[in-house]
Design a protein around this motif. Structure first.
Motif, PDB file in Angstrom:
ATOM      1  N   SER A 135       0.449  -4.050   1.974  1.00 52.85           N
ATOM      2  CA  SER A 135      -0.595  -3.019   1.973  1.00 52.85           C
ATOM      3  C   SER A 135      -1.948  -3.582   1.562  1.00 52.85           C
ATOM      4  CB  SER A 135      -0.199  -1.876   1.027  1.00 52.85           C
ATOM      5  OG  SER A 135      -0.216  -2.310  -0.323  1.00 52.85           O
TER       6      SER A 135
ATOM      7  N   PRO B  35       3.455  -3.284  -3.106  1.00 52.46           N
ATOM      8  CA  PRO B  35       3.776  -4.025  -1.881  1.00 52.46           C
ATOM      9  C   PRO B  35       2.587  -4.824  -1.347  1.00 52.46           C
ATOM     10  CG  PRO B  35       3.638  -1.664  -1.435  1.00 52.46           C
ATOM     11  CD  PRO B  35       3.597  -1.828  -2.922  1.00 52.46           C
TER      12      PRO B  35
ATOM     13  N   SER C 119       4.884  -9.329  -3.502  1.00 51.88           N
ATOM     14  CA  SER C 119       4.470  -8.144  -4.256  1.00 51.88           C
ATOM     15  C   SER C 119       3.408  -8.516  -5.274  1.00 51.88           C
ATOM     16  CB  SER C 119       5.661  -7.515  -4.988  1.00 51.88           C
ATOM     17  OG  SER C 119       6.604  -7.006  -4.070  1.00 51.88           O
TER      18      SER C 119
ATOM     19  N   ASP D 256      11.715   1.154  -3.158  1.00 50.29           N
ATOM     20  CA  ASP D 256      12.604   0.479  -2.199  1.00 50.29           C
ATOM     21  C   ASP D 256      12.208   0.707  -0.749  1.00 50.29           C
ATOM     22  OD1 ASP D 256      14.173  -0.552  -4.267  1.00 50.29           O
ATOM     23  OD2 ASP D 256      15.413   1.260  -4.338  1.00 50.29           O
TER      24      ASP D 256
ATOM     25  N   ALA E  13       9.950  -0.031   2.376  1.00 44.40           N
ATOM     26  CA  ALA E  13       9.025  -1.049   2.877  1.00 44.40           C
ATOM     27  C   ALA E  13       7.707  -0.391   3.270  1.00 44.40           C
ATOM     28  CB  ALA E  13       9.633  -1.772   4.070  1.00 44.40           C
TER      29      ALA E  13
ATOM     30  N   SER F  28       4.567   4.888  -0.537  1.00 44.62           N
ATOM     31  CA  SER F  28       5.751   4.081  -0.230  1.00 44.62           C
ATOM     32  C   SER F  28       5.649   2.725  -0.913  1.00 44.62           C
ATOM     33  CB  SER F  28       5.870   3.878   1.278  1.00 44.62           C
ATOM     34  OG  SER F  28       6.022   5.109   1.954  1.00 44.62           O
ATOM     35  N   GLY F  29       6.766   2.273  -1.478  1.00 41.68           N
ATOM     36  CA  GLY F  29       6.829   0.935  -2.052  1.00 41.68           C
ATOM     37  C   GLY F  29       6.579   0.847  -3.535  1.00 41.68           C
TER      38      GLY F  29
ATOM     39  N   THR G 116       1.306   2.385   6.484  1.00 42.81           N
ATOM     40  CA  THR G 116       2.298   3.292   5.912  1.00 42.81           C
ATOM     41  C   THR G 116       1.646   4.206   4.889  1.00 42.81           C
ATOM     42  OG1 THR G 116       3.844   1.433   6.051  1.00 42.81           O
ATOM     43  CG2 THR G 116       4.612   3.398   4.905  1.00 42.81           C
TER      44      THR G 116
END
Length: 231
Positions: free
Chosen positions: A158, A155, A125, A44, A46, A37-38, A51
């Protein structure tokens, strides 16, 4: 048949394994490259580190393999190492590819304050690398251009979120792959784990991104890890 779950490091999506996946499948195994993810096509979404742990676990649960080899490269060693605990007895082997390792309560930036500074300076980021960051890593100009064209910001959450381990990572059957052009020796946290009897060290004479520089050789390393299994 082994099912490989392949997770690349920061800035990279499932596409990073395009030259490795055919080698694994040709050997009769399953191969499931993951986009966290991210990043990449999921940029897009989050995401924090938890995650990313869930991303990896979800792939295993979706395919429900009996023998899974989890592969975490660079940053992704942190969520993949945590996911390995969650996989339980479905885990045949863990492969950490020139990666960081999760430390309970620690984060990716714990020992990398310059990364935290870069994240803060770029709106939360971590910006993709420049060509100079890939120099000296066994990548020709064509490969460097191909990689840089597809990298996306990573991201920041993370990288700052702490890891959570419920057991001892050293107890998992693990192969740690050290890419020598990125430094001659594993980091101290990895060296401690390699002192145990369930971790083994493999060295590759290439740079930090062997899925681009030496995909066939890397595939052979992964297949050997699969053959090692739970031993």
């Amino acid at each position: 048949m082994t099912e490989f779950v392949l997770v690349a490091g920061a800035w990279l999506g499932a596409w990073a394994w395009d030259d490795v996946v055919p080698e694994l499948r040709a050997a009769g195994h399953g191969a499931h490259p993951v986009t966290l993810s991210g990043v990449a096509e999921r940029r897009d979404v989050a995401a924090g580190q938890r995650t990313h742990v869930e991303d990896v676990v979800a792939v295993v649960e979706r395919h429900d393999p009996r023998d899974v080899v989890l592969v975490g490269h660079s940053y992704s060693g942190i969520p993949v190492g945590q996911a390995a605990e969650r996989v339980g007895d479905r885990l045949a082997h863990l492969v950490l590819l020139d990666s960081d390792v999760p430390v309970d309560g620690g984060s990716f930036v714990s020992e990398l304050p310059h990364v935290a500074e870069a994240v803060a300076a770029h709106g939360g980021s971590w910006p993709p690398p420049a060509a100079a960051d890939l120099a000296g890593q066994d990548l020709d100009d064509e490969r460097v251009a191909r990689v840089l064209a597809r990298c996306t910001p990573h991201p920041g959450a993370s990288l700052t979120e702490p890891a959570v381990l419920t057991g001892a990572l050293g107890g998992l059957p693990t192969t740690y792959v050290k890419c020598l052009l990125d430094g001659p020796a594993p980091m101290e946290s990895v060296a401690r784990l390699l002192a145990g009897d369930r971790w083994r060290l493999v060295e590759m004479d290439t740079g930090h991104w062997p899925m681009f520089s030496r995909p066939r050789e890397l595939a052979r390393v992964l297949l050997t890890a699969a053959a090692t299994g739970r031993a």
